[in-house]
Write a protein that holds these residues in place. Sequence first.
Motif, PDB file in Angstrom:
ATOM      1  N   GLN A 156     -25.431 142.873 -54.055  1.00  0.00           N
ATOM      2  CA  GLN A 156     -25.985 142.883 -52.695  1.00  0.00           C
ATOM      3  C   GLN A 156     -27.517 142.855 -52.773  1.00  0.00           C
ATOM      4  O   GLN A 156     -28.186 143.866 -52.772  1.00  0.00           O
ATOM      5  CB  GLN A 156     -25.502 144.118 -51.932  1.00  0.00           C
ATOM      6  CG  GLN A 156     -25.785 144.107 -50.437  1.00  0.00           C
ATOM      7  CD  GLN A 156     -25.289 145.393 -49.791  1.00  0.00           C
ATOM      8  OE1 GLN A 156     -25.374 146.482 -50.391  1.00  0.00           O
ATOM      9  NE2 GLN A 156     -24.777 145.295 -48.581  1.00  0.00           N
ATOM     10  N   THR A 157     -28.058 141.657 -52.817  1.00  0.00           N
ATOM     11  CA  THR A 157     -29.507 141.489 -52.877  1.00  0.00           C
ATOM     12  C   THR A 157     -30.119 141.775 -51.510  1.00  0.00           C
ATOM     13  O   THR A 157     -29.411 141.959 -50.509  1.00  0.00           O
ATOM     14  CB  THR A 157     -29.845 140.047 -53.289  1.00  0.00           C
ATOM     15  OG1 THR A 157     -29.376 139.161 -52.261  1.00  0.00           O
ATOM     16  CG2 THR A 157     -29.195 139.690 -54.615  1.00  0.00           C
ATOM     17  N   LEU A 158     -31.447 141.755 -51.458  1.00  0.00           N
ATOM     18  CA  LEU A 158     -32.122 141.941 -50.173  1.00  0.00           C
ATOM     19  C   LEU A 158     -31.762 140.825 -49.204  1.00  0.00           C
ATOM     20  O   LEU A 158     -31.613 141.062 -47.992  1.00  0.00           O
ATOM     21  CB  LEU A 158     -33.633 142.012 -50.374  1.00  0.00           C
ATOM     22  CG  LEU A 158     -34.166 143.210 -51.173  1.00  0.00           C
ATOM     23  CD1 LEU A 158     -35.689 143.139 -51.293  1.00  0.00           C
ATOM     24  CD2 LEU A 158     -33.750 144.530 -50.531  1.00  0.00           C
ATOM     25  N   ASP A 159     -31.600 139.620 -49.705  1.00  0.00           N
ATOM     26  CA  ASP A 159     -31.207 138.505 -48.837  1.00  0.00           C
ATOM     27  C   ASP A 159     -29.785 138.687 -48.303  1.00  0.00           C
ATOM     28  O   ASP A 159     -29.510 138.413 -47.125  1.00  0.00           O
ATOM     29  CB  ASP A 159     -31.302 137.176 -49.604  1.00  0.00           C
ATOM     30  CG  ASP A 159     -32.738 136.733 -49.844  1.00  0.00           C
ATOM     31  OD1 ASP A 159     -33.640 137.232 -49.121  1.00  0.00           O
ATOM     32  OD2 ASP A 159     -32.960 135.909 -50.748  1.00  0.00           O
ATOM     33  N   VAL A 160     -28.900 139.155 -49.163  1.00  0.00           N
ATOM     34  CA  VAL A 160     -27.526 139.418 -48.721  1.00  0.00           C
ATOM     35  C   VAL A 160     -27.522 140.512 -47.661  1.00  0.00           C
ATOM     36  O   VAL A 160     -26.832 140.419 -46.637  1.00  0.00           O
ATOM     37  CB  VAL A 160     -26.634 139.808 -49.916  1.00  0.00           C
ATOM     38  CG1 VAL A 160     -25.292 140.370 -49.442  1.00  0.00           C
ATOM     39  CG2 VAL A 160     -26.414 138.611 -50.827  1.00  0.00           C
TER      40      VAL A 160
ATOM     41  N   GLY B 119     -15.515 137.612 -46.154  1.00  0.00           N
ATOM     42  CA  GLY B 119     -16.386 138.015 -45.065  1.00  0.00           C
ATOM     43  C   GLY B 119     -16.181 137.226 -43.787  1.00  0.00           C
ATOM     44  O   GLY B 119     -16.247 137.790 -42.683  1.00  0.00           O
ATOM     45  N   ASP B 120     -15.908 135.907 -43.890  1.00  0.00           N
ATOM     46  CA  ASP B 120     -15.737 135.120 -42.677  1.00  0.00           C
ATOM     47  C   ASP B 120     -14.506 135.550 -41.894  1.00  0.00           C
ATOM     48  O   ASP B 120     -14.499 135.536 -40.658  1.00  0.00           O
ATOM     49  CB  ASP B 120     -15.696 133.631 -42.999  1.00  0.00           C
ATOM     50  CG  ASP B 120     -14.617 133.257 -44.005  1.00  0.00           C
ATOM     51  OD1 ASP B 120     -13.969 134.174 -44.556  1.00  0.00           O
ATOM     52  OD2 ASP B 120     -14.432 132.054 -44.251  1.00  0.00           O
ATOM     53  N   GLU B 121     -13.460 135.943 -42.593  1.00  0.00           N
ATOM     54  CA  GLU B 121     -12.262 136.441 -41.919  1.00  0.00           C
ATOM     55  C   GLU B 121     -12.549 137.764 -41.211  1.00  0.00           C
ATOM     56  O   GLU B 121     -12.099 137.994 -40.085  1.00  0.00           O
ATOM     57  CB  GLU B 121     -11.112 136.617 -42.915  1.00  0.00           C
ATOM     58  CG  GLU B 121      -9.818 137.076 -42.267  1.00  0.00           C
ATOM     59  CD  GLU B 121      -8.686 137.268 -43.269  1.00  0.00           C
ATOM     60  OE1 GLU B 121      -7.607 137.713 -42.852  1.00  0.00           O
ATOM     61  OE2 GLU B 121      -8.897 136.987 -44.467  1.00  0.00           O
ATOM     62  N   VAL B 122     -13.300 138.632 -41.875  1.00  0.00           N
ATOM     63  CA  VAL B 122     -13.664 139.912 -41.257  1.00  0.00           C
ATOM     64  C   VAL B 122     -14.460 139.665 -39.985  1.00  0.00           C
ATOM     65  O   VAL B 122     -14.202 140.289 -38.936  1.00  0.00           O
ATOM     66  CB  VAL B 122     -14.478 140.766 -42.253  1.00  0.00           C
ATOM     67  CG1 VAL B 122     -15.025 142.018 -41.556  1.00  0.00           C
ATOM     68  CG2 VAL B 122     -13.620 141.168 -43.443  1.00  0.00           C
ATOM     69  N   LEU B 123     -15.422 138.767 -40.052  1.00  0.00           N
ATOM     70  CA  LEU B 123     -16.244 138.470 -38.883  1.00  0.00           C
ATOM     71  C   LEU B 123     -15.387 137.951 -37.731  1.00  0.00           C
ATOM     72  O   LEU B 123     -15.533 138.393 -36.580  1.00  0.00           O
ATOM     73  CB  LEU B 123     -17.314 137.444 -39.256  1.00  0.00           C
ATOM     74  CG  LEU B 123     -18.242 136.990 -38.128  1.00  0.00           C
ATOM     75  CD1 LEU B 123     -19.063 138.157 -37.599  1.00  0.00           C
ATOM     76  CD2 LEU B 123     -19.166 135.865 -38.618  1.00  0.00           C
ATOM     77  N   GLN B 124     -14.487 137.033 -38.013  1.00  0.00           N
ATOM     78  CA  GLN B 124     -13.634 136.457 -36.967  1.00  0.00           C
ATOM     79  C   GLN B 124     -12.745 137.513 -36.325  1.00  0.00           C
ATOM     80  O   GLN B 124     -12.566 137.526 -35.098  1.00  0.00           O
ATOM     81  CB  GLN B 124     -12.788 135.327 -37.554  1.00  0.00           C
ATOM     82  CG  GLN B 124     -13.589 134.096 -37.950  1.00  0.00           C
ATOM     83  CD  GLN B 124     -12.782 133.121 -38.781  1.00  0.00           C
ATOM     84  OE1 GLN B 124     -11.567 133.266 -38.941  1.00  0.00           O
ATOM     85  NE2 GLN B 124     -13.460 132.115 -39.344  1.00  0.00           N
ATOM     86  N   ARG B 125     -12.174 138.397 -37.146  1.00  0.00           N
ATOM     87  CA  ARG B 125     -11.289 139.435 -36.595  1.00  0.00           C
ATOM     88  C   ARG B 125     -12.076 140.431 -35.740  1.00  0.00           C
ATOM     89  O   ARG B 125     -11.603 140.865 -34.684  1.00  0.00           O
ATOM     90  CB  ARG B 125     -10.555 140.160 -37.719  1.00  0.00           C
ATOM     91  CG  ARG B 125      -9.545 139.311 -38.469  1.00  0.00           C
ATOM     92  CD  ARG B 125      -8.450 138.796 -37.546  1.00  0.00           C
ATOM     93  NE  ARG B 125      -7.602 139.882 -37.052  1.00  0.00           N
ATOM     94  CZ  ARG B 125      -6.740 139.750 -36.042  1.00  0.00           C
ATOM     95  NH1 ARG B 125      -6.653 138.588 -35.387  1.00  0.00           N
ATOM     96  NH2 ARG B 125      -5.994 140.764 -35.650  1.00  0.00           N
TER      97      ARG B 125
ATOM     98  N   PHE C 158     -20.528 141.748 -45.347  1.00  0.00           N
ATOM     99  CA  PHE C 158     -19.845 140.522 -44.960  1.00  0.00           C
ATOM    100  C   PHE C 158     -19.836 139.495 -46.088  1.00  0.00           C
ATOM    101  O   PHE C 158     -19.170 138.468 -45.990  1.00  0.00           O
ATOM    102  CB  PHE C 158     -20.527 139.905 -43.728  1.00  0.00           C
ATOM    103  CG  PHE C 158     -20.298 140.658 -42.451  1.00  0.00           C
ATOM    104  CD1 PHE C 158     -19.136 140.474 -41.721  1.00  0.00           C
ATOM    105  CD2 PHE C 158     -21.251 141.548 -41.975  1.00  0.00           C
ATOM    106  CE1 PHE C 158     -18.917 141.152 -40.529  1.00  0.00           C
ATOM    107  CE2 PHE C 158     -21.048 142.242 -40.782  1.00  0.00           C
ATOM    108  CZ  PHE C 158     -19.874 142.040 -40.059  1.00  0.00           C
ATOM    109  N   ASP C 159     -20.581 139.751 -47.141  1.00  0.00           N
ATOM    110  CA  ASP C 159     -20.681 138.798 -48.247  1.00  0.00           C
ATOM    111  C   ASP C 159     -19.411 138.875 -49.108  1.00  0.00           C
ATOM    112  O   ASP C 159     -19.066 139.937 -49.638  1.00  0.00           O
ATOM    113  CB  ASP C 159     -21.910 139.121 -49.101  1.00  0.00           C
ATOM    114  CG  ASP C 159     -22.125 138.097 -50.185  1.00  0.00           C
ATOM    115  OD1 ASP C 159     -22.795 137.088 -49.924  1.00  0.00           O
ATOM    116  OD2 ASP C 159     -21.603 138.319 -51.302  1.00  0.00           O
ATOM    117  N   SER C 160     -18.733 137.747 -49.255  1.00  0.00           N
ATOM    118  CA  SER C 160     -17.438 137.750 -49.947  1.00  0.00           C
ATOM    119  C   SER C 160     -17.556 138.181 -51.399  1.00  0.00           C
ATOM    120  O   SER C 160     -16.684 138.882 -51.926  1.00  0.00           O
ATOM    121  CB  SER C 160     -16.783 136.367 -49.854  1.00  0.00           C
ATOM    122  OG  SER C 160     -16.462 136.056 -48.514  1.00  0.00           O
TER     123      SER C 160
END
Length: 461
Positions: free
Chosen positions: A225-229, A196-202, A182-184
């Motif tokens: 893509q870190t562990l936090d991501v 990512g925000d668009e993917v989540l909304q859809r 989900f991280d852009s």
Amino acid sequence: MNLELNNTEITGKHTPDPLRFAFNKKKGPHAGGMAKPVPHEHTQSTLSTAYSAKGEKGPRCLYIHIPFCRVRCTYCNFFQYASSSQLIDRYFDALKKELLWKASLPWTQAYPFQAVYIGGGTPTDLTAKQIQQLGKMIHDHFPLTPDCEITLEGRINRFDDQKFESALAGGINRFSFGVQSFDSKVRRSAKRLNDGDEVLQRLQHFVSYDSAPIVIDLLYGLPHQTLDVWAEDLNLYLESGAHGVDLYQLIEMQNLPMERLVKQGKLPFPANTQVKAQMYKMGVEFMAQHHQRRLSVNHWSSDNRERSIYNSLAKTCAQVLPLGAGAGGTVNGISTMQYRDMDKYIEAGSNNQFAAAMAFFSAPNAALINGIKAAFDRGVLSATALPQGVFEQLRPLFDIWQRNGLVDVQQGYLSLTLAGQFWSVTLAQNLIWLMSNNLVSEHHVPDEQVVIHNNKTHTAA
């Protein structure tokens, strides 16, 4: 039975941290067995014979391949053709012809299909009309069980409400979206087309229809893509409301666009095996913490709507009827990989021939291999899944795996530890290799006539 107990590639290493260091790297995305190639000049007659017989009753699946993508993701090795309406229309006409032909054959009509998977590529690049038509043709021409799972795979990108509703009208009852992250920043570096925000909304929008299970793929180990991501990716899976999730690790990037971009300094290195192991552990613990129901070593559901029938059957015990350029499957003991080249695929259909680029006789121990794959995918191997006495013959190997922290053996069951689950494909492949080699030896099959054939489960790119 030669168990090669001094070979750490088979046994793994004895280490305080088997999750990260038991093996050097994952052998491949899926375990496979040993098969014997069909001579090219006999391919058509062999397949004709296979499809002319009803065969044995058992799990059956249908796989339909749509080989188009709007853009190639940096980690993808499935890419075939860039999407264009003219090319898709030409391909779709050929696909319909193959569908009608294969649907009419005796093997196809003998027993019902439990699951259908429309994969790619990006099947959601079809038009709304084509998606609905394909769904209706599946229902009209194939025998399906009343609860048959019919999955459409794809991207959120340009998958609008019209396409979604057309898919539902065509009888599609499950949707699998390749979110990956989900991280852009991670998404853009991997050539994903939406933030990512668009993917989540859809995703939340499609879930709100309450008409079919919505499942997603998350990929761990990507550049940036870190562990936090990764932790946030897991959280957003829950926030999406999706009915299920697959957690896949990024495998070797050899000869893929990602490798070139890393060498050019345009991308940071993706996660190594040890970091991916940590990510897997985080995923398993997250799912347990949030009471997600585990369906396999890498798939979870949030409720009882998600069943993951195709993935569980096609990777293990089912016969799979392939349709489309690049599709693979097995019918009546003959496995095939169809032409990836679209012109060759269309030409074969025009000549009323099977579009098989290659064909193989299934391994003589195919049922055993499928049982091993199914067991390791579930995370538990029972002694009853092996021929009588074989579990005990394998105990020396299993004992070493246990000492190495990969399995737990008790009362006729081999259960994978967390480390064993991470390395499940490697363990399954090692066991299949050992047992197949012993079988080959017993039957005196010349080595040069045996090849490794890995059946491929197609997942969203």
